[in-house]
Design an enzyme around this catalytic site. Sequence first.
Site, PDB file in Angstrom:
ATOM      1  N   ARG A   1       0.790  -1.241   0.000  1.00  0.00           N
ATOM      2  CA  ARG A   1       0.000   0.000   0.000  1.00  0.00           C
ATOM      3  C   ARG A   1       0.819   1.287   0.000  1.00  0.00           C
ATOM      4  NH1 ARG A   1      -4.921  -0.234   4.180  1.00  0.00           N
ATOM      5  NH2 ARG A   1      -3.239  -0.450   5.709  1.00  0.00           N
ATOM      6  N   ASP A   2       2.146   1.200  -0.107  1.00  0.00           N
ATOM      7  CA  ASP A   2       2.933   2.434  -0.182  1.00  0.00           C
ATOM      8  C   ASP A   2       4.221   2.214  -0.978  1.00  0.00           C
ATOM      9  OD1 ASP A   2       3.317   5.147   0.257  1.00  0.00           O
ATOM     10  OD2 ASP A   2       4.292   4.876   2.195  1.00  0.00           O
TER      11      ASP A   2
END
Length: 202
Positions: free
Chosen positions: A40-41
């Site tokens: 997610r990043d």
Amino acid sequence: MVCDLYAAIKNGLDWMARLQVAIDVIHGIRYLHGQGLVHRDIKLKNVLLDNKNRAKITDLGFCKPEAMMSGSIVGTPIHMAPELFSGRYDGMVDVYAFGILFWYICAGHVRLPYVFEQCQSKDQLWTVVKKGARPERLPHFDDDCWSLMEQCWNGDPTLRPLLGNVEEELNKVQEHYRVSQPPAGYDKTFMRTKVVKIKTKN
């Protein structure tokens, strides 16, 4: 680890090394997804390079089991897939983020894509992304690299390629450039193969 990918690109990491980093990142994402985790990043500063310019994904602060994601809106704005804003998403957000990362890898610089540079706030950026805005094609991008980016950042997550297919395409690009020179622009004025050492304050 010597430095992050942001610093390495800024300091002149050559095209073939950057291409290997792209493959290493895909390996890392595939490993996480194989464990049921979504990062997610994915972004330049969350990719660390060792003294041989091989990459590892770092900063698992937003990493969660796919089955346990709360639907929270997390990540770094320019790398966030449109569906993140709905709170309903899956591992394909990492494929989208890789597409943006690959744009920087191919660009060979760390400046924001033009469309994002014009945004005055995160809210404005998110609005243009949800409307379909994506980084521009630079003159030195070849067709295969550009096509891969476009597939990865497709607004419909069901139309994004599987990670195995992304890796296969990257391997083809790598093999092609092993036997031919990169287009003018991929390496600009630098063709360094040595590791770029970054001084940091203690």
